[in-house]
Design a protein around this motif. Sequence first.
Motif, mmCIF file in Angstrom:
data_model
loop_
_atom_site.group_PDB
_atom_site.id
_atom_site.type_symbol
_atom_site.label_atom_id
_atom_site.label_comp_id
_atom_site.label_asym_id
_atom_site.label_seq_id
_atom_site.Cartn_x
_atom_site.Cartn_y
_atom_site.Cartn_z
ATOM 1 N N VAL A 62 0.871 -1.174 0.000
ATOM 2 C CA VAL A 62 0.000 0.000 0.000
ATOM 3 C C VAL A 62 0.907 1.222 0.000
ATOM 4 N N TRP A 63 0.614 2.192 -0.860
ATOM 5 C CA TRP A 63 1.489 3.366 -0.918
ATOM 6 C C TRP A 63 0.702 4.631 -1.222
ATOM 7 N N LEU A 64 1.311 5.757 -0.948
ATOM 8 C CA LEU A 64 0.686 7.040 -1.251
ATOM 9 C C LEU A 64 1.443 7.696 -2.404
ATOM 10 N N LEU A 65 0.687 8.310 -3.287
ATOM 11 C CA LEU A 65 1.293 9.086 -4.363
ATOM 12 C C LEU A 65 0.860 10.533 -4.164
ATOM 13 N N ASN A 66 1.846 11.401 -3.956
ATOM 14 C CA ASN A 66 1.549 12.807 -3.713
ATOM 15 C C ASN A 66 2.066 13.639 -4.888
ATOM 16 N N VAL A 67 1.162 14.412 -5.483
ATOM 17 C CA VAL A 67 1.547 15.284 -6.589
ATOM 18 C C VAL A 67 1.993 16.617 -5.987
ATOM 19 N N TRP A 68 3.208 17.011 -6.298
ATOM 20 C CA TRP A 68 3.739 18.224 -5.670
ATOM 21 C C TRP A 68 4.626 18.993 -6.657
ATOM 22 N N ALA A 69 4.940 20.229 -6.288
ATOM 23 C CA ALA A 69 5.858 21.044 -7.085
ATOM 24 C C ALA A 69 6.478 22.089 -6.180
ATOM 25 N N SER A 70 7.657 22.522 -6.543
ATOM 26 C CA SER A 70 8.328 23.514 -5.692
ATOM 27 C C SER A 70 7.631 24.866 -5.784
ATOM 28 N N TRP A 71 6.909 25.107 -6.884
ATOM 29 C CA TRP A 71 6.219 26.395 -7.037
ATOM 30 C C TRP A 71 4.847 26.404 -6.385
ATOM 31 N N CYS A 72 4.473 25.256 -5.801
ATOM 32 C CA CYS A 72 3.113 25.124 -5.274
ATOM 33 C C CYS A 72 3.103 25.537 -3.806
ATOM 34 N N VAL A 73 2.311 26.578 -3.515
ATOM 35 C CA VAL A 73 2.341 27.159 -2.171
ATOM 36 C C VAL A 73 1.694 26.237 -1.145
ATOM 37 N N SER A 74 0.557 25.619 -1.512
ATOM 38 C CA SER A 74 -0.099 24.773 -0.508
ATOM 39 C C SER A 74 0.665 23.484 -0.259
ATOM 40 N N CYS A 75 1.629 23.156 -1.175
ATOM 41 C CA CYS A 75 2.448 21.974 -0.907
ATOM 42 C C CYS A 75 3.312 22.212 0.333
ATOM 43 N N ARG A 76 3.702 23.456 0.515
ATOM 44 C CA ARG A 76 4.521 23.786 1.667
ATOM 45 C C ARG A 76 3.715 23.615 2.949
ATOM 46 N N GLN A 77 2.401 23.886 2.791
ATOM 47 C CA GLN A 77 1.502 23.783 3.936
ATOM 48 C C GLN A 77 1.379 22.333 4.394
ATOM 49 N N GLU A 78 1.308 21.396 3.453
ATOM 50 C CA GLU A 78 1.113 19.995 3.843
ATOM 51 C C GLU A 78 2.435 19.291 4.125
ATOM 52 N N HIS A 79 3.525 19.966 3.813
ATOM 53 C CA HIS A 79 4.830 19.329 3.895
ATOM 54 C C HIS A 79 5.177 18.780 5.283
ATOM 55 N N PRO A 80 4.950 19.559 6.360
ATOM 56 C CA PRO A 80 5.258 19.021 7.698
ATOM 57 C C PRO A 80 4.465 17.759 8.019
ATOM 58 N N VAL A 81 3.257 17.663 7.495
ATOM 59 C CA VAL A 81 2.434 16.475 7.727
ATOM 60 C C VAL A 81 3.140 15.260 7.127
ATOM 61 N N PHE A 82 3.676 15.439 5.930
ATOM 62 C CA PHE A 82 4.358 14.333 5.269
ATOM 63 C C PHE A 82 5.689 14.002 5.929
ATOM 64 N N MET A 83 6.372 15.041 6.457
ATOM 65 C CA MET A 83 7.630 14.777 7.153
ATOM 66 C C MET A 83 7.363 13.874 8.359
ATOM 67 N N GLN A 84 6.268 14.183 9.048
ATOM 68 C CA GLN A 84 5.930 13.366 10.221
ATOM 69 C C GLN A 84 5.556 11.942 9.796
ATOM 70 N N LEU A 85 4.807 11.874 8.696
ATOM 71 C CA LEU A 85 4.403 10.564 8.186
ATOM 72 C C LEU A 85 5.631 9.741 7.809
#
Lengths: 177, 159
Positions: A62-85
């Motif tokens: 089972v895996w997660l696929l996260n679509v992200w980009a360095s120019w994407c502002v809300s990606c920064r918002q969810e980033h700490p959540v993924f670091m913890q994960l």
Amino acid sequence: MARYLIPLVIFVALSGVLFVGLFGDPSDVPSPFIDKPAPEFELPRLYQPDQTMSRDEMLGKVWLLNVWASWCVSCRQEHPVFMQLARSGLVPLYGLNYKDERQAATTWLEDFGNPYVASGYDVKGRVAIDYGVYGVPETFVIDKQGVIRHKHTGPVTYEALEKEILPLVRKLNSAGS
Amino acid sequence: MIRRILWLTALLWLPFGVQAKEAEYVSGNPEMHDRVMDVSGELRCLVCQGQSLADSHSEFAVDMREYIQEMIEKGMTNREVVDFMVERYGDYVRYRPPFKSTTVLLWFGPLLLLGIGVAVLYFNILRRKKVITETPLSKEEQRRAEALLKKDESGDSQA
């Protein structure tokens, strides 16, 4: 008497409908993808351009696929959540780096930390279209058979992770291989 | 003064030098352009809402049109391309909603409302006709009405 009540009843009903409408999210397009096989893809890896990343590599887990980009502002918002994960090691997280520059993307990961096992480099955004992505970030939960089980549009919050994603991952993991 | 008018008239011609530009496309082939525009006119630009892919200049729409062109070049029919997108983005991606059991209300809702409106109007008129009964004036009323009219005509009204 009743005829004077009619406009009032209509008013109340209409207000009710409009009030409920306030809480819908017009950008939340239902995905027709749930319970369908994840589209096959093969992309160069962000860090190792000569190596590829494909859907079939992940079969069996089972895996997660996260679509992200360095120019994407809300990606920064969810980033700490993924670091913890990533630290918890509960489920492997793979990235789909969407329409980005390699240099900008790797710098971004070095600045904020890299929660991804690997990221595919989708410079033209074609794989993203295959996955029905129309905005970043989006996150998919994919099961052991390579079937999409859940799609989260917009930044993943701690709440969404705890209440939606992780319970689903646990369920899928305990389902037979 | 005359010089100024000449100047302004000259300026009026300026806008004719400007041409509206259509959404750009990759290939220079006009037939391909028409087909890409046909297909993308059927599809909604998901990031703009209320615009079709053909009308939008957003990056998303440009990417999508490029992809659509590639699919057409591979020999897919317009229908196949639309189906491909519906498979990924759902019926919502169609700019014209399909006619299905879940969309009946969407298609016929306005007609239904019109029908209800006409029915309400009809019954209202019927009821009103019953309420209004003509009561002819009595002799006395007739006389007073005439007197009032005469008084007005003679011009000594004090309004």
